[in-house]
Design an enzyme around this catalytic site. Structure first.
Site, mmCIF file in Angstrom:
data_model
loop_
_atom_site.group_PDB
_atom_site.id
_atom_site.type_symbol
_atom_site.label_atom_id
_atom_site.label_comp_id
_atom_site.label_asym_id
_atom_site.label_seq_id
_atom_site.Cartn_x
_atom_site.Cartn_y
_atom_site.Cartn_z
ATOM 1 N N THR A 117 14.310 20.918 27.249
ATOM 2 C CA THR A 117 13.683 22.209 26.983
ATOM 3 C C THR A 117 13.725 22.555 25.500
ATOM 4 O OG1 THR A 117 14.034 24.585 27.277
ATOM 5 C CG2 THR A 117 15.944 23.216 27.611
ATOM 6 N N TYR A 141 22.160 27.624 29.625
ATOM 7 C CA TYR A 141 21.055 26.779 30.090
ATOM 8 C C TYR A 141 20.701 25.734 29.028
ATOM 9 C CZ TYR A 141 16.267 25.294 30.861
ATOM 10 O OH TYR A 141 15.141 24.533 30.994
#
Ligand code: UDP
Length: 337
Positions: A117, A141
């Protein structure tokens, strides 16, 4: 030879499985169905329900199906949730990947593709952001994905595996034929919220921050259509099969759209004028995030087909309308049953 897709019943994974099956590849899925749906898996594709951290399960699937490539999507993906439950994110994204890699090494899997990501960059100093930019995640995350990237790199170096890490920018849209899409309850992503407003499921959409130093005061993101994203994975598979060295690619279009522009696109394609309310900035939001895409384009012939905000919005809307219709039919059956 078979591709193992972990998380193949989820939002992006299910598009990947469809694309591979359509291309005539052998594909097998492991998914624990925590956020995925078994009916997203096309007929003929084996689904094993379980965790990727279950080494016995994974080893059995690899052996039974002659797996030679792994595309690893399974994981948790909600930034605010990761702030509340960091250990859950380190378990699902870092530890689970460690177990999966352990089995991959034991089974001599030569190729591994990993879903990462743009959140690994945190707040980049320069935009568009290049892959060599410092990685300074702002959330568990992003940190958990970065940990997995580091493990993959070290494992590949030690054991001769080749990998491609794809760092996704803002993945959006749905299958152009509306066979699969984003169906996870409680999704917080901008396009999802906007199409929920356009279909009357929300009274309004809040715009988090209108005082950023951007052209219209709202944040800017690089939205990539999920079907183009999965074609980047297919290109990555081909690249590794042709002997390409391990690498990391940004995966976006290299162009930014503001929150207001996204809302306007959804209004235009839906023809519905839902309410928009200005709200405070959302903690942790990055102002602008745009991919420098030179590396992927110089490595493979990745030709996005849906690089158009209105197309992305139209596909997201068509999928949302289908979901809504199915839900109403379900409620009708309950009411009359
Ligand atoms: N956003 C918004 N209203 C919403 C959802 C998102 O204004 O209801 C904004 C959010 O603050 C951010 C951008 O849209 O600036 C993209 O957010 P999203 O959660 O879709 O993805 P992120 O870039 O955070 O991964």
């Amino acid at each position: 030879m078979t591709v193992l897709v972990t998380g193949g019943a989820g939002y992006i994974g299910s598009h990947m499985v469809l694309a591979l099956a359509e291309a005539g590849e052998n594909v097998v899925v492991i998914d624990n169905l925590s956020t995925g749906f078994s009916n997203f898996i096309p007929d003929g594709v084996p689904l094993f329900i379980g965790d990727v951290s279950d080494e016995n399960l994974v080893e059995g699937v690899i052996a039974a199906h002659h797996v030679d490539s792994i595309i690893h999507f399974a994981g948790s993906v909600v930034v605010p949730e990761s702030m509340r439950d960091p250990l859950g994110y380190y378990r699902n994204n870092a530890m689970a990947t460690r177990n999966l890699l352990n089995v991959a090494v034991r089974c001599n899997i030569p190729r591994f593709i990993f879903s990462s990501t743009a959140a690994v960059y945190g707040n980049p100093d320069h935009m568009p952001v290049v892959e060599e930019a410092p990685t300074r995640p702002l959330s568990p995350y992003g940190m958990s994905k970065l940990m997995a990237e580091i493990m993959l790199h070290d494992v590949a170096t030690a054991h001769g595996m080749s990998y491609v890490v794809l760092r996704y920018f803002n993945v959006a849209g749905a299958d152009p034929l509306a066979r699969v899409g984003l169906a996870t309850a409680g999704a917080t992503h901008l396009l999802k919220i906007a199409v929920e407003a356009a279909t009357g499921q929300r009274a309004k959409i809040d715009v988090f921050g209108t005082d950023y130093p951007t052209p219209d005061g709202t944040c800017v993101r690089d939205f990539v259509h999920v079907s183009d994203l999965v074609q980047a994975h297919r290109a990555a598979l081909g690249y590794l099969s042709n002997g390409g060295p391990s690498t990391t690619w940004n995966c976006g279009y290299g162009r930014g759209y503001s929150v207001f522009e996204v809302i306007e696109a959804v209004r235009r394609v839906s023809g519905r004028n839902f309410a928009v309310q200005q709200a405070d900035r959302r903690p942790g939001d990055i102002m602008t995030m745009i991919a420098d895409t030179r590396r992927i384009h110089s490595a493979v012939a990745w030709a996005p087909q849906y690089d158009n905000l209105e197309t992305i919005a139209a596909h997201a809307l068509a999928w949302e309308e289908k979901l809504l219709q199915e839900r109403r039919q379900g409620e009708g059956r309950v009411a009359t049953g």
